[in-house]
Scaffold this motif. Structure first.
Motif, PDB file in Angstrom:
ATOM      1  N   PHE A 268     -64.621  28.594  -1.074  1.00  0.00           N
ATOM      2  CA  PHE A 268     -64.373  30.539  -1.394  1.00  0.00           C
ATOM      3  C   PHE A 268     -64.696  31.473  -0.144  1.00  0.00           C
ATOM      4  CE2 PHE A 268     -65.765  28.700  -6.035  1.00  0.00           C
ATOM      5  CZ  PHE A 268     -64.603  29.101  -6.470  1.00  0.00           C
ATOM      6  N   VAL A 269     -65.392  31.145  -0.178  1.00  0.00           N
ATOM      7  CA  VAL A 269     -65.870  32.341   2.025  1.00  0.00           C
ATOM      8  C   VAL A 269     -64.286  32.167   2.589  1.00  0.00           C
ATOM      9  CG1 VAL A 269     -66.879  32.038   4.253  1.00  0.00           C
ATOM     10  CG2 VAL A 269     -68.042  31.512   2.284  1.00  0.00           C
TER      11      VAL A 269
ATOM     12  N   ASP B 288     -61.257  30.976   1.505  1.00  0.00           N
ATOM     13  CA  ASP B 288     -60.044  31.923   1.076  1.00  0.00           C
ATOM     14  C   ASP B 288     -60.315  33.090   1.306  1.00  0.00           C
ATOM     15  OD1 ASP B 288     -57.909  31.357  -1.701  1.00  0.00           O
ATOM     16  OD2 ASP B 288     -59.882  32.495  -2.456  1.00  0.00           O
ATOM     17  N   TRP B 289     -61.823  33.804   1.353  1.00  0.00           N
ATOM     18  CA  TRP B 289     -61.388  35.505   1.180  1.00  0.00           C
ATOM     19  C   TRP B 289     -61.028  35.642   2.613  1.00  0.00           C
ATOM     20  CZ3 TRP B 289     -64.084  38.838  -2.010  1.00  0.00           C
ATOM     21  CH2 TRP B 289     -64.174  40.318  -1.585  1.00  0.00           C
ATOM     22  N   PHE B 290     -61.229  34.813   3.608  1.00  0.00           N
ATOM     23  CA  PHE B 290     -60.686  34.767   4.679  1.00  0.00           C
ATOM     24  C   PHE B 290     -59.295  34.793   5.232  1.00  0.00           C
ATOM     25  CE2 PHE B 290     -65.180  35.922   4.917  1.00  0.00           C
ATOM     26  CZ  PHE B 290     -65.822  36.522   5.586  1.00  0.00           C
ATOM     27  N   GLU B 291     -58.783  33.652   4.284  1.00  0.00           N
ATOM     28  CA  GLU B 291     -57.492  33.258   3.820  1.00  0.00           C
ATOM     29  C   GLU B 291     -56.342  34.287   5.022  1.00  0.00           C
ATOM     30  OE1 GLU B 291     -54.102  31.081   1.461  1.00  0.00           O
ATOM     31  OE2 GLU B 291     -55.099  32.584   0.861  1.00  0.00           O
ATOM     32  N   HIS B 292     -56.547  35.256   4.751  1.00  0.00           N
ATOM     33  CA  HIS B 292     -55.409  36.903   5.515  1.00  0.00           C
ATOM     34  C   HIS B 292     -56.132  36.577   7.078  1.00  0.00           C
ATOM     35  CE1 HIS B 292     -59.184  39.300   3.935  1.00  0.00           C
ATOM     36  NE2 HIS B 292     -58.633  39.500   5.438  1.00  0.00           N
TER      37      HIS B 292
END
Length: 187
Positions: free
Chosen positions: A71-72, A74-78
């Motif tokens: 999830f972390v 995914d949170w920083f995917e951008h």
């Protein structure tokens, strides 16, 4: 023990010689062998289902932790999409956390097995967790500095990514060692 009698008899013989040279009675072959047998019987006398039940909770807890890591990411995917170079070092950081935590677990379990610690004392708990967390943080700082230095000198990493990884290593080490020292004391 019965499967490898030569190994254990030689080890017992060496212990006896060493203990005699030191002026101590040492551990007799029979007592040493009996302790090993008792430990082996205790360890493997439970059923497969009991072993699965005893491990499943911890493995599920670790799975939740890894899921949190997903999830972390995914949170920083951008950010990872804009700076693909950083994504290359995510496995390094996660692997370092696993290695650091494993070392803390091993250190605490060894101390518990050697009866160097009394886990029932609150002061022991605080001292051990603080010590291992500090060790993890200092190792992370040293490895982060090494990573940044080598990465920049050898042109293996850009400055910004090197700094991010160098800062991440001590933070991951702090957390991994904290968890690694805490879990054996709670179990």
């Amino acid at each position: 023990i019965e499967q490898y009698p030569l190994i254990f008899s030689r080890e017992s013989e060496q212990r006896s010689k060493h203990a005699s040279a030191a002026g101590s009675d040492g551990i007799s072959d029979g007592v040493f062998t009996e302790r090993l047998r008792a430990h082996a019987d205790e360890e493997y006398s439970s059923s497969v289902c009991a072993a699965v039940r005893s491990r499943l909770g911890w493995l599920a807890l670790f799975l939740v932790g890894l899921w949190g890591a997903a999830f972390v990411i995914d949170w920083f995917e951008h950010m990872l999409q804009r700076n693909v170079e950083l994504a290359h070092f995510v496995p390094l950081i996660i692997g370092h956390g696993g290695n650091a935590g494993s070392q803390a677990v091993g250190s605490v379990i060894r101390a518990l097995a050697a009866k160097e610690l009394d886990p029932s004392l609150r002061a022991t708990f605080a001292r051990v967790v603080s010590r291992e967390t500090l060790v993890g943080g200092l190792c992370g700082v040293a490895l982060g500095a090494l990573f940044l230095s080598v990465g920049l000198l050898c042109h293996l990493v850009s400055f910004h990514v090197g700094v991010v990884v160098a800062v991440s290593l001590p933070l991951v080490s702090l957390w991994a060692n904290f968890v690694g020292a805490t879990l054996p004391l709670l179990a």
